[in-house]
Scaffold this active site. Sequence first.
Site, short mmCIF file in Angstrom:
data_model
loop_
_atom_site.label_atom_id
_atom_site.label_comp_id
_atom_site.label_asym_id
_atom_site.label_seq_id
_atom_site.Cartn_x
_atom_site.Cartn_y
_atom_site.Cartn_z
N CYS A 7 -28.86 -25.09 21.93
CA CYS A 7 -27.91 -25.69 22.16
C CYS A 7 -27.33 -26.04 22.91
O CYS A 7 -26.27 -26.29 23.22
CB CYS A 7 -26.37 -24.14 20.99
SG CYS A 7 -27.41 -23.66 19.77
N HIS A 14 -20.14 -27.61 22.19
CA HIS A 14 -21.07 -27.21 21.44
C HIS A 14 -20.81 -26.41 19.94
O HIS A 14 -19.92 -26.55 20.35
CB HIS A 14 -21.77 -25.79 22.02
CG HIS A 14 -23.01 -25.95 20.38
ND1 HIS A 14 -23.97 -26.72 19.37
CD2 HIS A 14 -23.29 -24.76 19.89
CE1 HIS A 14 -24.58 -25.72 18.58
NE2 HIS A 14 -24.62 -24.74 18.99
N ASN A 18 -23.93 -26.28 12.46
CA ASN A 18 -24.14 -25.98 14.06
C ASN A 18 -25.20 -26.67 14.01
O ASN A 18 -26.26 -26.26 13.57
CB ASN A 18 -24.78 -24.12 14.80
CG ASN A 18 -25.26 -24.20 15.39
OD1 ASN A 18 -25.58 -25.15 16.09
ND2 ASN A 18 -25.00 -22.74 16.44
N1 ACO Z 1 -21.09 -14.89 3.61
C1 ACO Z 1 -20.33 -13.15 3.14
N2 ACO Z 1 -20.48 -11.93 4.09
C2 ACO Z 1 -21.00 -12.54 5.25
C3 ACO Z 1 -21.50 -13.18 5.59
C4 ACO Z 1 -22.17 -14.46 4.64
N3 ACO Z 1 -22.41 -15.67 4.64
N4 ACO Z 1 -22.50 -13.05 6.91
C5 ACO Z 1 -22.12 -11.87 7.18
N5 ACO Z 1 -21.33 -11.23 6.10
C6 ACO Z 1 -20.12 -9.96 5.89
C7 ACO Z 1 -21.39 -8.87 7.07
O1 ACO Z 1 -22.18 -8.36 6.25
C8 ACO Z 1 -20.13 -7.92 7.13
O2 ACO Z 1 -19.83 -7.29 6.35
P1 ACO Z 1 -19.58 -5.68 6.80
O3 ACO Z 1 -18.18 -5.09 6.64
O4 ACO Z 1 -19.37 -5.34 4.76
O5 ACO Z 1 -20.46 -5.09 7.39
C9 ACO Z 1 -19.12 -9.15 7.13
O6 ACO Z 1 -19.28 -9.41 6.61
C10 ACO Z 1 -18.28 -8.87 8.90
O7 ACO Z 1 -19.71 -9.48 9.79
P2 ACO Z 1 -19.22 -9.65 10.67
O8 ACO Z 1 -21.20 -9.92 10.86
O9 ACO Z 1 -18.73 -8.87 11.43
O10 ACO Z 1 -18.82 -10.85 10.87
P3 ACO Z 1 -18.05 -11.81 12.24
O11 ACO Z 1 -17.12 -12.49 12.62
O12 ACO Z 1 -18.69 -11.35 13.31
O13 ACO Z 1 -18.67 -13.40 11.57
C11 ACO Z 1 -20.74 -15.35 12.55
C12 ACO Z 1 -19.84 -13.71 11.68
C13 ACO Z 1 -20.08 -16.05 11.84
C14 ACO Z 1 -21.79 -14.69 12.93
C15 ACO Z 1 -20.03 -14.64 14.15
O14 ACO Z 1 -20.47 -13.16 15.24
C16 ACO Z 1 -20.05 -15.88 14.93
O15 ACO Z 1 -19.68 -16.96 14.31
N6 ACO Z 1 -20.95 -15.42 16.57
C17 ACO Z 1 -21.27 -17.09 17.34
C18 ACO Z 1 -22.49 -17.37 16.09
C19 ACO Z 1 -22.92 -18.38 17.71
O16 ACO Z 1 -22.07 -19.38 17.78
N7 ACO Z 1 -24.48 -19.42 17.48
C20 ACO Z 1 -24.69 -20.21 18.24
C21 ACO Z 1 -24.89 -20.23 19.33
S1 ACO Z 1 -25.47 -21.03 19.95
C22 ACO Z 1 -27.58 -21.43 19.88
O17 ACO Z 1 -28.02 -21.33 20.34
C23 ACO Z 1 -28.05 -20.95 18.18
#
Ligand code: ACO
Length: 325
Positions: free
Chosen positions: A119, A252, A282
């Site tokens: 990214c 990004h 993304n």
């Molecule tokens: N739908 C419903 N529930 C979900 C989903 C979904 N799609 N995905 C996860 N959950 C649930 C999990 O299972 C968890 O449930 P639990 O509490 O019962 O265990 C709950 O939601 C919370 O999950 P978390 O992983 O703690 O959620 P978080 O608030 O951290 O959000 C996310 C997750 C959106 C992925 C966040 O961590 C994030 O944005 N991280 C950065 C990601 C990013 O920017 N990536 C790109 C980088 S660039 C590149 O190089 C590709």
Amino acid sequence: MTPFSRITGTGSFLPPRRVTNDDLARDLAQRGIETSDQWIIERTGIRARHFADPEVTSSDLGLEAAKRALEAAGRSAGDVDLIIVATSTPDMVFPSSAAILQNKLGIAGCPAFDVQAVCSGFVYALTVADAMIRTGSAKCALVVGAEVFSRILDFNDRTTCVLFGDGAGAVVLEASAEPGILASDLHADGKHVGILCVPGHVSGGQVLGTPLLHMDGQAVFKLAVRVLEEAARTCLQKAGKVDTEIDWLIPHQANIRIMEGTARKLKLPLDKLVVTVNEHGNTSAASIPLALDEAVRGGKVKKGDMLMLEGVGGGFTWGAVLLNM
Ligand code: ACO
């Protein structure tokens, strides 16, 4: 003598198939996987993304974006003397998608290569093109970010498959007597390979390992907010500028919470933040040039504005480019 490089045209292209969160939730439900529009919007800001049809490649998307950027710059493909494509979803193992794009543009002879920084790919590619222009190796570069990330998504993993989309963006970067690109700042730290990767490779006619995206979302989130502020501050310092001079922040487009967190740390009002993650998801290396082109064509970004572009992604890689349009 033309000691600087400047963006003279932007272009972008999204594959026509728009998939809303509800569409995706319905498809995932058929696999027994539960998600919802509300969860995706609240955690990421994403409402929809575009997915390319199976036969469409990154260079196909890049070609459309490149044609639009060339038209905006008032250039033809024959004027291009350097092509750099940032992608993590290339058409083939080799040759580069840049070489394939060159042929699709109907030109030959100029250097063409891919940059792989996930990214952060577009800010890496822009920095390389700027350096080649400033050292006289090129005068008119086509810098493209193009991805078909849908190909590497694990649709059995709801924590990642809801986040990404396909698309391409491009800029024409030309030698200029006036400064366009003011400063850039690039970094990588390979000890974080495991938090965001596609851990597969081709061997003996087979794919060894997993050819699908794996991510530790929370680890990525924490690193991203920290490094994006650092890179922006270093860039400003190198250019002798201050944060209040930034007209538009184009980070990004991964997650609205990361983007707004970065704007707040830079003390920028949120109306200076360009947001397309809501409609694009993304798109990895394509996200910054896609957002830039939408902001230019939508009349937000104007000639003379100062822009901070920022990338962060797998590697871990990160970086920023400060420029005048
Ligand atoms: N739908 C419903 N529930 C979900 C989903 C979904 N799609 N995905 C996860 N959950 C649930 C999990 O299972 C968890 O449930 P639990 O509490 O019962 O265990 C709950 O939601 C919370 O999950 P978390 O992983 O703690 O959620 P978080 O608030 O951290 O959000 C996310 C997750 C959106 C992925 C966040 O961590 C994030 O944005 N991280 C950065 C990601 C990013 O920017 N990536 C790109 C980088 S660039 C590149 O190089 C590709």
